[in-house]
Write an enzyme that holds these catalytic residues in place. Structure first.
Site, mmCIF file in Angstrom:
data_model
loop_
_atom_site.group_PDB
_atom_site.id
_atom_site.type_symbol
_atom_site.label_atom_id
_atom_site.label_comp_id
_atom_site.label_asym_id
_atom_site.label_seq_id
_atom_site.Cartn_x
_atom_site.Cartn_y
_atom_site.Cartn_z
ATOM 1 N N ASP A 7 0.850 -1.385 -0.069
ATOM 2 C CA ASP A 7 0.027 -0.007 -0.076
ATOM 3 C C ASP A 7 0.896 1.156 -0.045
ATOM 4 O OD1 ASP A 7 -2.364 1.595 0.595
ATOM 5 O OD2 ASP A 7 -1.318 1.767 2.709
ATOM 6 N N ASP B 192 -0.067 5.246 0.941
ATOM 7 C CA ASP B 192 -0.453 6.330 1.900
ATOM 8 C C ASP B 192 -0.349 5.733 3.291
ATOM 9 O OD1 ASP B 192 -0.789 8.559 0.411
ATOM 10 O OD2 ASP B 192 -2.489 7.503 -0.294
#
Ligand code: TMP
Ligand code: MG
Length: 320
Positions: A63, A65
């Site tokens: 991922d 953020d």
């Protein structure tokens, strides 16, 4: 000899076995107090199996953020790719206010341990759709994105360079799977000099008209809780990931756990979850869901140590 007396021998053996368990890992970073594991032996066995298979069988899915970027720095939140767009050059004050209000409304829902993913899903669609509509209305200019990133306080986690560089050296593909804004994400990693050829990105990309003005977002919306669909429709088709059945997965949301759902014939998957916020409320759930949980750890120290071990030569074994 005391060793021949069973009631002494058995406890001594148990103590020795526990001592061996505690000291056998050659990854001392796993002993940090910020590291939680539901089943340490399974973690070690998985890492060991991945190391034996070698870097050629590995892929990393991460991922972006709050996973590759820091959650906070000096007590201040680090902006997500969406929040980087909250810049006077790109959007007006009214839009900025609305986007912040939406963040204050929906972010607590996103991380609420008391609600299920199914329950959150339509609300996440609402959040992303409203923000994207607001951004489109602002007619954002592509040429200004780099400056907005430069002037933002975005920060990749400490140790990010070692992470990206090691994967490149070992020719291990890194799939960044983000519900953020792809154009901004690319600019962040470009400005940090780690947008290497082994990096592949699945994200929400902006669609600009011929004059370079934002007119829409491309493709199907990706939010935190529909990554499984993206994994099945996009990631599974990526050629560079074929023949790599071992997956190191990094995320900060429970929705990130589905990012490897498109990997066919997977053999070993090790999931690492950054627990950044609402630690007490979510600790139990995270330990149940991720193999390794990193509590309030703003660094890449543990993923880097695991990666180093997996990609090290075969004579370096956990049980050695
Ligand atoms: P990620 O999949 O790369 O983590 O990106 C999604 C994150 O972006 C998620 O945690 C919520 C956050 N977000 C914002 O910070 N502001 C926004 O306006 C939106 C829509 C999402
Ligand atoms: Mg995230």
């Amino acid at each position: 000899m005391v060793y021949h007396i069973p009631w002494i021998y058995t406890p001594v053996r148990s103590v020795l076995a526990i001592w061996h368990q505690l000291t056998k890992a050659e990854i001392p970073e796993l002993a940090k107090c910020s590291v939680l594991m539901r089943d340490r032996s399974r973690v070690e066995d998985t890492i060991y199996a991945m190391q034996r298979a070698g870097a050629g069988r590995l892929q990393v899915i991460s991922d972006f953020d709050m996973t590759l970027t820091r959650f906070a720095h000096n007590g201040k939140r680090v902006p997500t790719t969406h929040n980087i767009l909250d810049h006077r050059l790109l959007i007006d004050e009214d839009c900025s206010k609305k986007i912040r209000e939406l963040l204050n409304t929906y972010y607590p829902i996103e991380i609420d341990a008391g609600r299920s993913a199914e329950d959150k899903l339509p609300l996440m669609v609402e959040w992303w759709t409203q923000v994207h509509e607001l951004l489109i209305q602002q007619r954002i200019r592509k040429e200004l994105l780099a400056q907005a990133v430069k002037e933002s306080s975005t920060m990749l986690r400490e140790g990010y360079k070692v992470f990206f560089d090691r994967l490149t050296e070992q020719q291990v593909p890194l799939l960044i799977f983000s519900a953020g804004v792809g154009d901004v994400l690319e600019e962040v990693i470009r400005q940090n000099n780690v947008f290497h050829p082994n990096v592949h990105i699945i994200s929400n990309y902006m669609d600009f008209d011929q004059a370079g003005v934002l007119r829409a977002f491309q493709g199907q919306l990706i939010h935190t809780f529909n990554k499984r669909e993206g994994a099945l429709s996009h990631a599974s088709g990526l050629r560079v990931l074929q023949g790599r059945p071992n997956v190191l997965l990094l995320g900060d949301s429970l929705g990130d756990l589905t990012m490897a759902d498109g990997v066919s014939e997977h053999q070993n998957i090790l999931t690492i979850g950054f627990l950044n916020d609402q630690m007490d409320e979510r600790k139990e759930l995270y330990v149940k869901s991720f193999d390794v949980v990193l509590v309030k750890d703003e660094t890449m120290e543990v993923p880097n140590a695991i990666l180093k071990y997996i990609t090290s030569s075969t004579d370096n074994k956990l049980d050695a």
